[in-house]
Design an enzyme around this catalytic site. Structure first.
Site, PDB file in Angstrom:
ATOM      1  N   GLY A   1       0.762  -1.928  -5.075  1.00 25.99           N
ATOM      2  CA  GLY A   1       2.213  -1.831  -4.986  1.00 25.99           C
ATOM      3  C   GLY A   1       2.789  -3.217  -4.736  1.00 25.99           C
TER       4      GLY A   1
ATOM      5  N   ALA B   1       3.411  -4.836  -1.934  1.00 24.05           N
ATOM      6  CA  ALA B   1       2.680  -5.602  -0.923  1.00 24.05           C
ATOM      7  C   ALA B   1       1.381  -6.157  -1.496  1.00 24.05           C
ATOM      8  CB  ALA B   1       2.395  -4.731   0.303  1.00 24.05           C
TER       9      ALA B   1
ATOM     10  N   ALA C   1       4.326   3.340  -3.645  1.00 18.51           N
ATOM     11  CA  ALA C   1       5.702   3.761  -3.370  1.00 18.51           C
ATOM     12  C   ALA C   1       6.748   2.866  -4.018  1.00 18.51           C
ATOM     13  CB  ALA C   1       5.922   3.803  -1.860  1.00 18.51           C
ATOM     14  N   THR C   2       6.461   1.577  -4.191  1.00 18.37           N
ATOM     15  CA  THR C   2       7.494   0.642  -4.638  1.00 18.37           C
ATOM     16  C   THR C   2       8.070   1.028  -5.985  1.00 18.37           C
ATOM     17  OG1 THR C   2       6.300  -1.117  -3.490  1.00 18.37           O
ATOM     18  CG2 THR C   2       8.038  -1.781  -5.003  1.00 18.37           C
TER      19      THR C   2
ATOM     20  N   ALA D   1      10.723   3.606  -5.708  1.00 18.30           N
ATOM     21  CA  ALA D   1      11.921   3.358  -4.897  1.00 18.30           C
ATOM     22  C   ALA D   1      13.101   3.038  -5.805  1.00 18.30           C
ATOM     23  CB  ALA D   1      11.662   2.198  -3.944  1.00 18.30           C
ATOM     24  N   GLN D   2      14.266   3.571  -5.462  1.00 19.81           N
ATOM     25  CA  GLN D   2      15.405   3.353  -6.357  1.00 19.81           C
ATOM     26  C   GLN D   2      16.647   2.876  -5.606  1.00 19.81           C
ATOM     27  OE1 GLN D   2      15.898   7.195  -8.219  1.00 19.81           O
ATOM     28  NE2 GLN D   2      16.601   8.156  -6.350  1.00 19.81           N
TER      29      GLN D   2
ATOM     30  N   ASP E   1      -5.153   6.524   2.805  1.00 20.98           N
ATOM     31  CA  ASP E   1      -6.482   5.953   2.563  1.00 20.98           C
ATOM     32  C   ASP E   1      -6.757   4.711   3.410  1.00 20.98           C
ATOM     33  OD1 ASP E   1      -6.770   7.923   0.722  1.00 20.98           O
ATOM     34  OD2 ASP E   1      -6.713   6.646  -1.048  1.00 20.98           O
TER      35      ASP E   1
ATOM     36  N   ARG F   1      18.296   8.355   9.440  1.00 24.39           N
ATOM     37  CA  ARG F   1      17.427   9.370   8.857  1.00 24.39           C
ATOM     38  C   ARG F   1      16.853  10.332   9.886  1.00 24.39           C
ATOM     39  NH1 ARG F   1      14.642   5.467   4.213  1.00 24.39           N
ATOM     40  NH2 ARG F   1      16.501   5.456   2.906  1.00 24.39           N
TER      41      ARG F   1
END
Length: 565
Positions: free
Chosen positions: A18, A20, A48-49, A52-53, A217, A290
């Site tokens: 991703g 990172a 995940a990147t 992401a939006q 993981d 959140r």
């Protein structure tokens, strides 16, 4: 069925591709190291990147005067007193430099009058969040980094690798053992430095916004190798994940950009706004954080004021179609193809597992407590405390990835000789190539049981009885899983792959549940129904280790992670 092991050697091994992982690989290669970037999916297209939006929090001050210290203060406030302050400072202080570097690489941050645009987001004291567009920021970041990786001669890429265990020599991490999905063969990856950039754990939950390889993981790999984890009870639930009507081909967390631009009204089944009853009056604006948003929605549902599918309503009926189209253009047509007209009907939303605040104990150089092992991005625990500030995720991925790559390269340069061969390579090879047990069990069904258990019992609302029930179920599943993978061990053997996934998922789920059981308070994303108030006595980080296969929890003052590294 036994296949000959394959092997590769490198200076720096990066596990996970991703944002990172890619940034770590880029920095290590720029420092003169040979890098192997390994992932179980296509390089730069998992994690995940790419999904992401939304926006990226960074104190650029391009429109409104700003400073990283203000961003830092907001991050600490959101973290409810548990942030690892050196990590939080690193994120905020170096964020602007990473964002400008990405701008120079052509990511295409949105601009107004030549300046990078910055938007307001909940929890921030001023407009601070940059974006490419409100539905494409993550894919643009991933594409930019992927292009840079592809141009870097010092980076080799290896997909279809399911990393099974880290390899050690006298306590030092010297690489990893993996299952090659395309052949079923064991693979030994020898490295002078290893970086875990494997993301979070939201796949543990039935309702999640994660890709298929976000099952914790990296946490399991670090723990089994002798590393420590911190803040594992803090799972962030995105409050307005799409619930109904059916939405095909669109991200379940797509409604956040709509709220950024247009507000949107959260309504119960009486068509009343309700967040003011939980301490935050929105009045059509988007200001609720959140953790509070998730709590408010679930309590409305619990009180019988929820929508038909078990959530609440999000309404944009007060917005003219012209305003919707000006803000989101062709997205409105895609919604129409799904039978959704936002000017006529509200949609139903409910909390969905989205991010994890906890992770591997690491210091501000991304060094873990294990020599030769570094961590990056969401795999690192502590920076965000008990609740992540909106927009900090991609910033964290870029800053921590860059720092991990530089630190790993520095450690390689200090080595006078290549590390010795791993003490445990043969054990890992034997596990990957093991003959299947004779008993029969359904690993796919076991994964579904685990996800339902975590969703129902260790989700956004928890209590002792629920958590204990989850621990009991996890123990039964672990006993059923056993010590040997099923399947024939040939190419893309899903039963064997699922077994290795479950091995990690069950360990990490157990850690999350035990940490949640021990924290007898409500703080940030950790909501205990039987302990509904924040306790000053729990201004502590919980650290987790393995001792003779037993999970050991210890609690200490804030920044214990920094002190132990």
């Amino acid at each position: 069925m036994t296949q000959e092991p394959m092997s590769a050697e490198t200076d720096v091994l990066v596990i996970g591709s991703g944002a990172a992982g890619m940034y770590a690989a880029i920095e290590a290669a720029r420092s003169g190291c040979q890098v192997l970037l390994a992932d179980r999916s296509l390089i730069g297209r998992g994690g995940a990147t790419v999904m992401a939006q939304m926006t990226v929090a960074v104190a650029l001050g391009s429109e409104t005067p700003d400073h990283w210290r203000y961003h830092y203060a907001d991050t600490l406030t959101a973290g409810r007193g548990l942030c690892n302050e050196p990590l939080a400072q690193l994120l905020c202080e170096e964020g602007p430099d990473c964002i400008r570097a990405m701008d120079g690489w052509g990511v295409g941050w949105a601009r107004k009058d030549g300046r990078i645009t910055q938007a307001m987001a909940p929890g921030h004291d001023r407009p601070r969040c940059v974006y490419v567009d409100f539905l494409n920021t993550g894919p643009a970041v991933s594409k930019t980094l992927r292009t840079f990786v592809n141009k870097s001669s010092g980076i080799r890429k290896a997909g279809d690798l399911c990393v099974v265990d880290l390899l050690r020599n006298k306590g030092d991490v010297v690489g990893a053992a993996a299952l090659h999905l395309g052949s079923g063969a064991p693979v030994i990856l020898s490295a002078k430095a290893t970086i875990l950039a494997t993301g979070g754990l939201t796949r543990l939950y039935r309702r999640n916004s994660a890709s298929a390889n976000m099952g914790g993981d990296g946490y399991a790999l670090a723990l089994r190798a002798g590393g420590s984890l911190v803040d594992m009870e803090f799972v962030q639930f995105f409050p307005i994940g799409h619930l109904a009507p059916r939405l095909i081909g669109m991200d379940p967390i797509m409604w956040d950009p709509f709220r950024y631009k247009l507000g949107g009204r959260l309504l119960n089944n009486r068509m009343e706004e309700f967040t003011q009853h939980y301490g935050v009056a929105e009045d059509g604006k988007y200001v609720i954080t959140r953790d509070v948003g998730s709590y408010a929605i679930l309590k409305e549902v619990e009180a019988g004021r929820g929508s038909p599918h078990g959530g609440v309503y999000l309404s944009f009926q007060h917005c003219p179609e012209r305003a919707l189209r000006e803000s989101f253009g062709p997205v409105i047509d895609r919604l129409a193809a799904n039978g959704i007209d936002l000017t006529r009907v509200p949609i139903e939303v409910a909390p969905i597992a989205h991010y994890h605040m906890g992770g591997i104990v690491a210091d501000a150089k991304m060094q873990t407590g294990l020599p030769g092992l570094f961590a990056a991005g969401e795999a690192v625990g502590g920076a965000n405390g008990a609740n992540r500030l909106s927009g900090n995720a991609i910033t964290e991925a870029l800053v921590f990835g860059r720092r991990a790559g530089r630190s790993a390269a520095d450690s390689v340069k200090r080595l006078r000789a290549s590390p010795d061969h791993a003490d445990d390579a043969q054990k890992a090879i034997a596990l990957i190539a093991a003959e299947a047990p004779t008993r029969n069990f359904n690993t796919a069904e076991m994964q579904q049981t685990l996800q339902k258990t975590m969703q129902d019992n260790v989700g956004a609302l928890r209590d002792e009885a629920k958590i204990v029930a989850a621990i009991d179920t996890i123990s039964l599943l672990a006993d059923e899983l056993g010590d040997t993978p099923p399947g024939d061990g040939n190419r893309f053997d899903m039963r064997r792959i699922d077994w290795f996934d479950l091995r990690n998922m069950l360990l990490v789920s157990r850690v999350v549940a035990e940490a949640a059981l021990a924290r007898t308070e409500t703080r940030g994303a950790h909501q205990r129904e039987d302990y509904p108030r924040l306790s000053p006595d729990w201004a502590l980080n919980q650290t987790v280790g393995l001792q003779d296969a037993r999970i050991e929890l210890s609690a200490g003052p804030r920044d214990i992670a920094e002190a132990r590294s």
